[in-house]
Design a protein around this motif. Sequence first.
Motif, PDB file in Angstrom:
ATOM      1  N   ASP A 339      20.984  38.344  23.812  1.00  0.00           N
ATOM      2  CA  ASP A 339      20.996  38.159  22.355  1.00  0.00           C
ATOM      3  C   ASP A 339      22.299  38.618  21.709  1.00  0.00           C
ATOM      4  N   LEU A 340      23.227  39.134  22.493  1.00  0.00           N
ATOM      5  CA  LEU A 340      24.476  39.649  21.941  1.00  0.00           C
ATOM      6  C   LEU A 340      25.411  38.501  21.564  1.00  0.00           C
ATOM      7  N   ASP A 341      25.956  38.579  20.356  1.00  0.00           N
ATOM      8  CA  ASP A 341      26.941  37.585  19.898  1.00  0.00           C
ATOM      9  C   ASP A 341      28.296  37.956  20.506  1.00  0.00           C
ATOM     10  N   MET A 342      28.681  37.212  21.537  1.00  0.00           N
ATOM     11  CA  MET A 342      29.854  37.573  22.329  1.00  0.00           C
ATOM     12  C   MET A 342      30.877  36.446  22.302  1.00  0.00           C
ATOM     13  N   HIS A 343      32.165  36.836  22.264  1.00  0.00           N
ATOM     14  CA  HIS A 343      33.237  35.839  22.200  1.00  0.00           C
ATOM     15  C   HIS A 343      34.314  36.194  23.222  1.00  0.00           C
ATOM     16  N   PRO A 344      34.345  35.538  24.371  1.00  0.00           N
ATOM     17  CA  PRO A 344      35.437  35.769  25.333  1.00  0.00           C
ATOM     18  C   PRO A 344      36.700  35.059  24.872  1.00  0.00           C
ATOM     19  N   GLU A 345      37.808  35.781  24.852  1.00  0.00           N
ATOM     20  CA  GLU A 345      39.076  35.222  24.383  1.00  0.00           C
ATOM     21  C   GLU A 345      40.131  35.389  25.471  1.00  0.00           C
ATOM     22  N   LEU A 346      40.604  34.264  26.002  1.00  0.00           N
ATOM     23  CA  LEU A 346      41.676  34.289  27.001  1.00  0.00           C
ATOM     24  C   LEU A 346      42.999  34.347  26.252  1.00  0.00           C
ATOM     25  N   CYS A 347      43.584  35.541  26.205  1.00  0.00           N
ATOM     26  CA  CYS A 347      44.751  35.755  25.340  1.00  0.00           C
ATOM     27  C   CYS A 347      45.676  36.780  25.981  1.00  0.00           C
ATOM     28  N   ASP A 348      46.966  36.594  25.786  1.00  0.00           N
ATOM     29  CA  ASP A 348      47.978  37.524  26.276  1.00  0.00           C
ATOM     30  C   ASP A 348      48.460  38.357  25.098  1.00  0.00           C
ATOM     31  N   ILE A 349      48.302  39.691  25.186  1.00  0.00           N
ATOM     32  CA  ILE A 349      48.706  40.542  24.065  1.00  0.00           C
ATOM     33  C   ILE A 349      50.216  40.532  23.861  1.00  0.00           C
TER      34      ILE A 349
END
Length: 653
Positions: A339-349
């Motif tokens: 039920d967790l609202d999760m957003h995986p983001e493939l990103c380079d800091i």
Amino acid sequence: MVLALDFSVIAGTMALLTIPLQAQTAGAIEIGVRFTILFSATATLILYLSGLYRRNWRFVSVADCGFLVFTILWAFGLSWAFTLGFSKLRHNGLQLLPLAFVHFCMATLSMQMMRIARRAWRELAMRRAMDKDMAARPAAARRALLIGDPEWAVSVIELVKADKASPINIVGVLLPQADDTIGQLAGVRVLGGHDRLGEVVERMAERGHRPTNVIVCDDGMNFSPKDIAKVIHRVRDLGLELSRVKDPWSKLLEAKPKMEMDDIPVSELLGRNEFDIQSNAISRQISGHCVLITGAGGSIGSELSRQVANFKPSHLVLLDNCEFNLYAIEMKLREAYPDLDMHPELCDIRDATAVRRLFERHRPAIVYHAAALKHVPMVEKNPCAGVHTNIIGTRNVADAVCEFSARAMIQVSTDKAVNPVGMMGATKRVGELYSQSLDLCGVDDGDSPRFMTVRFGNVLGSSGSIVPLFRRQLLEGRPLTVTHPDIERFFMSVREAVHLILECSSRALEAGNTRGNIFVLDMGEPVKIVDLARRMARLYGLEPDVDVPIQFVGLRPGEKLYEELFDSCEEQVDSGIPGLFEACSKPIPLPLISKAIDHLASAIQQGSHVEACQITHNLVKLPSSGVDMIGLFSRSPAMWRGPWPKLTRDAQA
């Protein structure tokens, strides 16, 4: 067909046994035939209803034979009781007991022999086919010795023989313990116990049949870790190739293997008990808020993600530059928290634009910054990459926190940032100093973002750390490699590290702790790496320097002999949180460190490793140099002048 054969056996043995009775009584022939047919039909029907004929008799075993005896016993008992109710033979009473017993024995023996003959015929045909396959197998097939219990060895031998394309030829078996009563297993000679491996290989080499492979059953049942280690060392000394069948049932059932890092008592490795840091403050700060975790797929980041998910944030944003690591942590969290609202983001800091867009899209309230390059030799060989991630990347995240008004950023640091000699520690120290400068800019503004740094020692079991290396070396039978006999490190568990991060940041946000300070865990006394190696060897049932040698390979580039928790320019103060201290450090003015980082960015673009290293180390030394940094800034040339970040413009105004 089998049912018909069983009926014939039961009727035939009964007919042979009733011949004497037929000669004694008039009309006994008619009665004997009728009784025999009725008895045999009844017994066969009961055997059928018992499920006897659902078994495949080509593969008959001892257990099948036992089941057959038991089934015939009660089937014949019921048949006698039923048939005598319709026969005049019941008047003979107890005189029929010898007949019933002898008939049971004869019928059972005949039915057993019939089934055994069926399997024997099949085994003979298979053996001939296997012998032909073995004869046709190429001479280049690798000769292998098996080391394991007899049942396992037989199964492997049969499997190898059944595979026509198998490149392995089993030439001998060594048992966990010598057993003179076992000479052969499935046609392969038993050569003694596993402790005779060297002698067996030498004897076979004299005959021109030296084995090339050794296959060991390492299922945790018949061999102790000490025995396995001895076998591995002996195999390696003999120059043979080793194959280990380790815990096959756990793999088949997808169960947890018997020996995992998580099973090793952490207190045994740390030399102290873990700190148990718990507080409701964590829930109050995280629950219902959007949380961003950079480096979410790493050792610290993944544990942070799991523990933060427990506190039910409104959104959990997982940022990582490694696709597989990000995928792995996302799948684990989705299974555990559907039920967790999760957003995986493939990103380079390192990409400031991408970081800014991510912040604009999610507007996180709390940012846990765990993304970093942390391996000392790797960063030492690639200084620009270390600067790009650990300094420029940290600035990108911190500036986005300022621009989009996040409540706090918590930076994960390391004790290698204290008085650093290598580039890894130096880059992490500059990240600390930049966060400290931003935090101090909000001294007079209670609504400005907080920038907190959490510093701790080595994490047990993290990727690239010493414990997984020792574990791999132990399991592969290699010596344990230590850089120096006197090298010491502070150690903590992943659980402790994450609790430290969550606890101190949450309490600091609630209590409004002094800005610009760094949180440090009281990790007790440092642990000698050589002592840690010995502890691990003993936990695996081995004797250090006897069963497993320890080799000293020398310090690596950028590595210190001793680690510290507080920099020379820092003052240790009490944090008010059990098990935690605060380091009060001298800051660098934000304009000064910002311009220096700009020059680092230019050095990275030009690929100038020398300039990047020089600027980084100069920045690290600046707080403890005694230089008047405000005066330095006012007297500095154009390299120190330029626009301030948004937060500092407001503070300046």
